[in-house]
Write a protein that holds these residues in place. Structure first.
Motif, PDB file in Angstrom:
ATOM      1  N   SER B  56       0.839  -1.200  -0.073  1.00 38.66           N
ATOM      2  CA  SER B  56       0.074   0.133   0.085  1.00 38.66           C
ATOM      3  C   SER B  56       0.913   1.252  -0.187  1.00 38.66           C
ATOM      4  CB  SER B  56      -0.922  -0.112   1.012  1.00 38.66           C
ATOM      5  OG  SER B  56      -1.785  -0.976   1.111  1.00 38.66           O
ATOM      6  N   GLN B 101      -7.679   1.167  -0.465  1.00 36.62           N
ATOM      7  CA  GLN B 101      -8.232   0.065   0.080  1.00 36.62           C
ATOM      8  C   GLN B 101      -9.354   0.060   0.942  1.00 36.62           C
ATOM      9  OE1 GLN B 101      -4.705  -1.695   2.226  1.00 36.62           O
ATOM     10  NE2 GLN B 101      -5.486  -3.880   2.377  1.00 36.62           N
ATOM     11  N   ASP B 177      -5.832  -0.665  -4.558  1.00 39.59           N
ATOM     12  CA  ASP B 177      -5.219  -1.244  -3.632  1.00 39.59           C
ATOM     13  C   ASP B 177      -6.354  -2.303  -3.245  1.00 39.59           C
ATOM     14  OD1 ASP B 177      -3.779  -2.168  -1.705  1.00 39.59           O
ATOM     15  OD2 ASP B 177      -3.481  -0.105  -0.586  1.00 39.59           O
ATOM     16  N   GLU B 178      -5.997  -3.623  -3.544  1.00 33.82           N
ATOM     17  CA  GLU B 178      -6.856  -4.757  -3.166  1.00 33.82           C
ATOM     18  C   GLU B 178      -8.282  -4.403  -3.475  1.00 33.82           C
ATOM     19  OE1 GLU B 178      -5.884  -7.315  -0.225  1.00 33.82           O
ATOM     20  OE2 GLU B 178      -4.130  -6.346   0.303  1.00 33.82           O
TER      21      GLU B 178
HETATM   22 MG   LIG Z   1      -2.140  -2.770   2.101  1.00 35.72          MG
END
Ligand SMILES: [Mg+2]
Ligand SMILES: Nc1ncnc2c1ncn2[C@@H]1O[C@H](COP(=O)(O)OP(=O)(O)O)[C@@H](O)[C@H]1O
Lengths: 167, 252
Positions: B56, B101, B177-178
């Protein structure tokens, strides 16, 4: 393929080629394609074991075809198969052996092994993604692919753990 | 090393370092410890690695949300890590899409307004913005949540709405992010399909993921461990030597 064939015959009698087609139609392209020779060999063995019975049926202008029907013993065998829990997935033990032993050999280092293994999994994953797209609409195929994806996910996660601990 | 044939990579980072300093004398965390990364135009790069590896942090540096302690970032050959926040804001409005995220929705706007807002800010007409919004809501299975407030969404819905918001201006360069992090497998597939379509239009994607399916869709997978890149693999369409049989072999 012994028990899947037997299970198909529990529904109705069929000849070898029909069984091969039924396997393919049921499982779609995600399942390893049945080899017709292997189907005939397996049917021969099942017959010898008394689990099925073959009968030659004459065909117009073509050689006889052998149609198989399941026997009572065969039916019991299928019931037993269905009632037993199945063996769980095995850890990738061969890779783990390599990983543990590699430093001793001085022929490869662990990070290289891990990276190669990850690349292999990713490649397989890509194949599964492609297959999932091609098999859209086949629910059985999709579930099979999803199962394979989850296994790969576990393999990749475990590889990460190996890298954290061993490199 | 993977070769980047393209004359000027879209994104080039060299020697990136970022240390987090916890407040009130807490320990320092060297989250990114020297990362070189070149991303070619149209690349789809997935960054993977264990939790705490610095993924991240790296993504935040690349997207200009945090400044590196050392190293440089070039976008289309132009140095950007030294830009002022106002210039980054322009880049983010015009060229870069970002999905955090935790999602990045404005809490007192509806889902539909959240998605539409960046399009209006970028100067698109109200009509164009609305059309694009509707399209994304449908693609992401959110059509019936259009008027909901972000707080009323499930984790997966919020994540998809955040992705829609990031994609509304059709950014050249998307950071995520994810993006499938808290999604069930069906929603994850929808998100992946949308990302794949975005990539197929020639757009560049750099995302962090733990999801094997997402990583397998990328054409390049970078492994980050302990703030360093430990592998950079191109995933191409050559089927693996043994095929995918060993994964599918169910025995029996
Ligand atoms: Mg992360
Ligand atoms: N704002 C922050 N302040 C202090 N430490 C941080 C901060 N953000 C991240 N960290 C720490 O930096 C390391 C890398 O974090 P992160 O980049 O979030 O990793 P990842 O996304 O791979 O899980 C972790 O040890 C994390 O606790």
């Amino acid at each position: 393929m012994r028990l899947p064939l037997l299970a198909l015959l529990a529904k109705e009698p069929a000849h070898g080629y029909e069984l091969k087609q039924a396997l393919e139609q049921t499982f779609g392209a995600a399942y390893p394609r049945a080899n017709i020779g292997q189907v005939y060999v397996t049917l021969g063995r099942l017959e010898k074991a008394g689990l099925i019975e073959g009968r030659d049926v004459a065909q117009d202008g073509k050689p006889d075809k052998r149609v198989y029907a399941i026997t009572d013993t065969g039916r019991q065998e299928v019931a037993k198969w269905l009632s037993e829990p199945s063996e769980g997935p095995r850890v990738r033990d061969e890779f783990f052996l390599k990983l543990v032993l590699a430093p001793e050999t001085q022929l490869a280092d662990r990070l290289t092994l891990i990276n190669n293994q990850r690349r292999h999994y990713l490649n397989v994953m890509r194949g599964l993604n492609r297959m999932a797209a091609e098999e859209r609409g086949n629910q059985v195929s999709q579930l099979l692919i999803e199962g394979a994806v989850l296994h790969l996910q576990a393999d990749l996660d475990w590889l990460e753990r190996c890298q954290e601990e061993l490199t | 090393m993977t070769d980047q044939d393209t004359a000027v990579p879209v994104l080039r980072a060299t020697g990136l370092v970022k240390t987090h300093r916890a407040a009130r004398g807490g320990a320092e965390v060297r989250a990114v410890r020297g990362v070189d990364l070149g991303v070619g135009r149209g690349d789809f790069v997935a960054v993977t690695g264990p939790s705490g590896a610095g993924k991240s942090t790296l993504l935040h540096l690349l997207a200009g949300l945090r400044r590196p302690d050392a190293g440089e970032i070039h976008l289309d050959g132009r140095r950007v890590d030294t830009l002022r926040e106002a210039d980054w804001a322009v880049l983010r409005r015009r060229r870069i899409g970002i999905v955090f995220q935790t999602g990045n929705l404005v809490s007192d706007l509806t889902v539909a307004d959240n998605i539409e807002l960046p399009a209006l800010l970028a100067g698109h007409s109200a009509r164009a913005a609305r059309e694009r919004r509707e399209e994304l809501l449908t693609d992401l299975g959110l059509a019936d949540r259009a008027d909901a407030a972000p707080a009323a969404l499930s984790g997966g819905e919020r994540q998809r709405a955040a992705l829609a918001r990031a994609l509304v201006n059709d950014p050249d360069l998307l950071f995520a992010d994810e993006p499938t992090g808290s999604l069930d497998s069906r929603s994850a597939r929808e998100v992946l399909a949308l990302l794949t379509r975005h990539h197929a239009k020639g757009r560049t994607i750099v995302l962090v993921t733990h999801d094997a399916r997402v990583a397998g869709s990328a054409d390049r997978v970078v492994s980050l461990f302990d703030g360093l890149i430990t592998d950079d693999a191109r995933v191409d369409d050559t089927p693996p030597a043994r095929g995918i049989r060993d994964v599918l072999d169910l025995g029996g």
